[in-house]
Scaffold this active site. Structure first.
Site, short mmCIF file in Angstrom:
data_model
loop_
_atom_site.label_atom_id
_atom_site.label_comp_id
_atom_site.label_asym_id
_atom_site.label_seq_id
_atom_site.Cartn_x
_atom_site.Cartn_y
_atom_site.Cartn_z
N ASP A 70 0.97 24.29 21.38
CA ASP A 70 0.55 23.33 22.41
C ASP A 70 1.54 22.21 22.59
OD1 ASP A 70 -2.87 23.84 21.89
OD2 ASP A 70 -1.83 23.89 23.82
N ILE A 73 4.00 23.08 25.25
CA ILE A 73 3.49 23.50 26.55
C ILE A 73 3.07 22.26 27.31
CG2 ILE A 73 1.81 24.88 27.79
CD1 ILE A 73 1.46 26.58 25.39
N GLU A 109 -5.54 22.35 25.67
CA GLU A 109 -5.10 20.96 25.77
C GLU A 109 -4.37 20.79 27.08
OE1 GLU A 109 -2.94 19.39 22.47
OE2 GLU A 109 -4.41 20.10 21.01
N ASP A 111 -2.34 18.56 29.66
CA ASP A 111 -1.57 17.34 29.54
C ASP A 111 -1.65 16.47 30.78
OD1 ASP A 111 0.56 19.62 28.05
OD2 ASP A 111 -0.47 18.02 26.97
N HIS A 155 -0.96 26.68 46.99
CA HIS A 155 -0.75 27.09 48.38
C HIS A 155 0.65 26.71 48.78
CE1 HIS A 155 -4.83 28.24 49.30
NE2 HIS A 155 -5.26 27.15 48.68
N CYS A 197 1.86 31.88 48.65
CA CYS A 197 2.26 32.60 49.86
C CYS A 197 3.73 32.31 50.11
CB CYS A 197 1.46 32.09 51.06
SG CYS A 197 -0.31 32.27 50.84
N SER A 223 0.39 35.89 49.75
CA SER A 223 -0.12 36.40 48.48
C SER A 223 -1.63 36.43 48.55
CB SER A 223 0.28 35.47 47.33
OG SER A 223 1.63 35.62 47.03
N SER A 225 -5.65 37.17 47.09
CA SER A 225 -6.44 36.98 45.89
C SER A 225 -7.07 38.31 45.51
CB SER A 225 -7.53 35.95 46.13
OG SER A 225 -8.33 36.36 47.20
#
Lengths: 346, 647
Positions: A70, A73, A109, A111, A155, A197, A223, A225
């Protein structure tokens, strides 16, 4: 005579052994990185963009499972879906319908969350230009031997990505940010994945070395879903990341799968859009780059037999005996919580 | 990852190498081992002033193995200290200095509406004194992250809470420790701090990293400096309010990412003890959830000559009866937390579960299983309550199945709830997006006693309050507050602060009204979702409420944790803090698609207008004959051939 044959055997064995060592050393230092970082960003707000948060969390889950801790990241989620009041199962974010896989987990976690996910903060995290009081968990403390994975979802359009419905980041800004990172030696190799997209437009303008990019759709394509869940009422994941998650579930920390397999994830038949990739700026051959070079945190260890002398512990215990002798003359007491007369005469 | 050795190595070479290696390895372990012992020597705490190295090591090892015995002896020593009237020096040198202590407890209180209220309290006592400006580098049970925060920012007291949901006082009674919805942070700094505002901002940033919350939004626009509320809860003789800061973020969301670092602060983590029950999927599926961290200096013993740091982690949760499934009223640890208990935290000196059975003296309302013989009484919130106690440090509590699942089954649901004596509400009145009114109602439900309350209101600057319209009325008549402190806001710099000390007459409703006007923000200051509205933080009402039974002001030993949070100085009243609802107001929001519309409209107007004018000025006209029809063209061709002029 026997001594001679013994010596001959020994020397030949030594030679073979040395060659093996060379080969192993070559493999050992082939990637050139010593630590791994990941910056995972979801840029959409509002409940109907549940799938973008689920996308980011599924990549987070894979990356954590493969070994990146973590502290390495930086997870940015623009809205809270798990504890949203519309969520029929609080503290969960599902990626598969029928609530099969909870990608939110029990020890997540985050951030940057909510209003903190802005273009400015994202670029500051990348370039390292943060105010001095920013805590460590919010910083990207990478160096020139770090492999960084950057994942963006939300998006987007031709040449831009929308942040929280109020601002955009353009592909030029992103390319410039990566160039700043390169000039400040903030990465060794960088893998950029984008699931929006017209995602391929975002990596068109890159010009820094050692960048590899993957996108879920070409310019002019959307793109799509993946599947809605009737219980939750929204689409749970995007197609590209769904198949990416399925691909990553088969990877384990010692796996030898290389990047060419990653490029084949989600062909047009499954994804409807055409995923694209860009490797011309990358110095190594993608066929020799392991997936765990970016998604995992494979530590290379060199065992040494030398002993190291640690410096002696700072001794400040000498002051203690003197302090024990003195007596605390003053008696402490608790304050009055509502001293009415004191307040009135203030 | 070591490289895969797929080459073939001669066994002779391996043998030689191995033999050489083993010889050198044994030679090295001996100096390493002695080095480790030397490091352990320098570790022991203040208790060993003069001792031999080996003796120290041996004593250290004994202490490490038999911690429970040590705790018992230190507790016994503390008890003997109370009875002993010998002078200080003898006591100091003969008994060892008390070590860090950790206590955990869970209180379960069935609520009248069928819901159930569970309150966890974890308390870590750290025997060190920061006020002596010494660098501390040894952290035992106290978490290092918070210890470093306290020392770096010279914090005297720190209280931070994260809450989801609103506490319904009229249905649920009073909580043990109340908290406002969202995040709340208030800190008392030491008097050595020179720049309190700068330190406050840095502290908020650091805490946002520790708790994964966006506390970095705390800045001067939502921080206030109360002048009479929020007196320190720990020990200390000086209360200069210049060192106090209070801020609240009503919009802050609480979720698993805030619970995860909170759980990491516990000595046993989530591996053993009561913290095993803290599973986020159940905790957040509740009507009310609140987690808090309170750090303050407390008296080490009854004489109160030395201070020690206390870290209290509290978690309050109210589970809804209808949300969790079955219709019939039955609660158990497994139903609430989807876990049962198997052991106490080995580092805890006490680990107990208290079930409130005051309304169930003969077992006629609900049946409690497994049965327990331990009963305890405590005065909490001004009332004497009886509790059945499960002591998790005793192996017998877990029975033969080695797990404890406390089950309560209801047979009848009669009886009324005692009406809480103090209760408050707040709402926004008015219409339109120009002006409005904030109404705060405070209820005093005591039949004949009146008591004072201190109301703290912090309103953001974009609601411009007109203080000349402030009215305080009780029972229809004007009620003049005995103390008012008002600090007006400054646009984009600081919020309004209003503090009033009001005496609430018995059995009455006091209404505080103030009018405000809404400001128009700059277009960059709007949040990405401005149509949701803007939050105004809860009002805080601090009060000394008369209690039903006499309170014990003397010693705080041997009392359950939930009754020892607020220090009590009087016998007849107890201190309580009540929070109102936060308000959600709509500010006049512009239409953010307008810039695009304006550009389109302007460009169209310009194009049409300029284009027409340009055409009018520069277009020239030429006369052109219309082209003749087909028959005429044919006729013209024949005529040209004949040499006759065309038609």
């Amino acid at each position: 005579m026997t001594l001679f044959t013994l010596l001959f055997l020994l020397s030949s064995c030594l030679l073979v052994y040395c060659i093996n060592i060379e080969d192993n050393v070559g493999q050992f230092f082939s990637s050139g990185h010593t630590n791994n970082w990941a910056v995972l960003v979801c840029t959409s707000r509002f409940w109907f963009n549940y799938r973008h948060v689920a996308n980011t969390l599924s990549v987070y889950r894979s990356v954590k499972r493969l070994g990146i801790p973590d502290s390495h990241i930086v997870l940015m989620l623009a809205d809270d879906m798990a504890c949203n009041h519309r969520n029929p199962k609080p503290a969960t974010v599902f990626s598969h319908k029928n609530m099969e896989l909870n990608v939110y987990g029990d020890d997540v976690e985050v951030d940057y969350r909510g209003y903190e996910v802005t273009v400015e903060n994202f670029l500051r995290v990348l370039t390292g230009r943060l105010p001095p009081s920013t805590p460590r968990s919010k910083r990207l403390l990478s160096d020139d031997r770090s492999n960084i994975l950057i994942y963006l979802t939300g998006h987007g359009g031709n040449g831009f990505l929308k942040f929280q419905d109020s601002e955009e980041i353009s592909n030029v800004e992103l390319a410039d940010a990566f160039e700043q990172m390169w000039q400040k030696r903030r990465y060794n190799e960088l893998l950029f994945i984008i699931d929006t997209c017209q995602g391929a437009s975002m990596y068109e303008r890159f010009y820094s070395p050692n960048l590899m990019a993957l996108a879920s759709s070409q310019v002019g394509e959307d793109s799509l879903s993946h599947q809605p869940d009737v219980g939750i009422g929204v689409h749970l994941m995007d197609r590209y990341t769904f198949y990416l998650l399925e691909f990553l579930e088969d990877i384990h920390p010692a796996s030898k799968t290389c990047m060419n397999d990653l490029f084949k994830v989600c062909p047009k038949s499954q994804c409807v859009s055409t995923p694209g990739h860009r490797t011309d700026l990358f110095l190594r051959d993608p066929g020799s780059v392991l997936v765990t070079d970016f998604f995992g945190s494979v530590r290379k260890v060199e065992i040494t037999m030398d002993s190291i002398n640690l410096t002696s512990v700072v001794s400040h215990r000498k002051e203690e005996p003197a302090a024990n002798g003195e007596l605390q003359k003053e008696v402490y007491s608790y304050s009055d919580q509502l001293p009415v007369s004191e307040i009135i005469h203030q | 990852m070591a490289a895969h050795r797929c080459g073939f190595l001669p066994p002779l070479f391996i043998l030689c190498a191995l033999s050489v290696l083993t010889v050198t390895w044994t030679q090295e372990t001996i100096p390493l081992g002695s080095h480790r012992a030397a490091a352990a020597d320098s570790k022991p705490t203040d208790t060993k002033s003069v001792a031999q190295t080996t003796e120290q090591l041996a004593v250290e090892q004994r202490q490490w193995e038999a911690t429970e015995v040590e705790e018992a002896t230190s507790a016994a020593a503390a008890v003997s200290k109370q009875d002993n009237s010998s002078p200080e020096d003898v006591v100091q040198t003969s008994t060892p200095k008390p070590k860090d202590e950790f206590q955990e407890e869970l209180v379960v209180r069935p609520l009248h509406s069928g819901d159930i209220y569970a309150s966890f309290q974890f308390r870590t006592l750290w025997q060190t004194d920061f006020t002596r400006e010494r660098k501390v580098s040894h952290y035992g049970l106290f978490p290092k992250s918070l210890g470093q925060v306290i020392s770096k920012f010279s914090v005297r007291e720190l209280h931070i809470s994260f809450t989801q949901g609103y506490w319904r006082t009229m249905q649920w009674g009073q909580p043990f420790l109340s908290s406002p919805p969202g995040a709340e942070l208030w800190v008392w700094f030491q008097d050595t701090v020179t720049d309190v505002d700068g330190t406050w901002k840095e502290l908020a940033n650091v805490l946002s990293g520790i708790f994964c919350a966006s506390l970095n939004f705390i800045d001067s626009t939502n921080t206030v400096q109360p002048t009479a509320s929020f007196k320190p809860l720990g020990i200390g003789n000086v209360t200069d309010h210049r060192f106090l800061r209070y801020a609240t973020l009503p919009r802050e969301i609480v979720c698993t990412e805030n619970l995860t670092p909170w759980k990491k602060l516990l000595p046993c983590g989530t591996k053993a003890g009561l913290a095993v029950l803290l599973k986020s999927e159940k905790l957040f599926h509740s009507s009310f959830y609140s987690q808090a961290v309170h750090i303050r200096p407390v008296c080490q013993d009854w004489q109160c000559k030395t201070a020690s740091w206390e870290l209290r982690q509290t978690l309050n949760v109210v589970f809804d009866l209808h949300n969790s499934g079955q219709g019939k009223r039955e609660w158990s640890l497994f139903k609430m937390f989807s876990r049962t208990l198997t052991e106490a935290c080995p580092l805890a000196s006490t680990s107990k579960i208290y079930i409130d059975v005051t309304d169930n003296p003969e077992g006629e309302q609900f049946e409690l299983s497994p049965a327990t013989a331990l009963l305890s009484q405590a005065v909490v919130l001004g009332d004497r309550r009886t509790f059945s106690v499960y002591d998790l440090t005793q192996q017998i509590t877990f029975g033969t199945v080695r797990s404890l699942n406390v089950l309560m089954r209801w047979k009848s649901s009669e009886g009324d709830m005692l009406r809480p004596l103090l209760h408050a509400e707040r709402y926004v009145a008015g219409y339109g997006l120009q002006t409005g009114e904030i109404h705060t109602l405070m209820y005093n439900n005591h039949p004949y006693r009146s008591f004072p309350v201190l109301l703290l209101d912090s309103v953001p600057w974009y609601l411009r309050m007109y203080i000349h319209t402030l009215t305080v009325t009780s029972k229809g008549k004007d009620n003049k507050p005995s103390y008012i402190h008002y600090q007006p806001s400054k646009d984009r710099v600081r919020p309004h602060l209003l503090e009033m000390l009001v005496q609430l007459p018995p059995n009455s409703v006091t209404e505080v009204t103030v009018e405000f006007e809404r400001a128009l923000l700059k277009w960059t200051e709007y949040t990405p979702d401005p149509n949701h509205g803007f939050y105004v933080g809860s009002s805080v009402i601090s009060s000394l409420v008369p209690s039903l039974v006499a309170l014990d002001t003397n010693s705080t030993w041997q009392r359950p944790l939930f009754s020892t949070f607020f220090p009590c100085k009087e016998e007849s009243s107890y201190f309580v803090r009540v929070y109102t609802e936060p308000l959600l107001v709509n500010l006049p929001t512009p239409d953010f698609s307008m810039p695009y519309n304006v550009i389109c409209l302007t460009c169209t107007v310009v194009a049409v207008g300029y284009g027409s004018l340009y055409n009018l000025l520069t277009r020239t006209f030429q006369i052109e004959e219309p082209s003749p029809g087909l028959a005429k063209r044919l006729a013209n061709i024949i005529r040209r051939m004949r040499g006759v002029p065309p038609l």
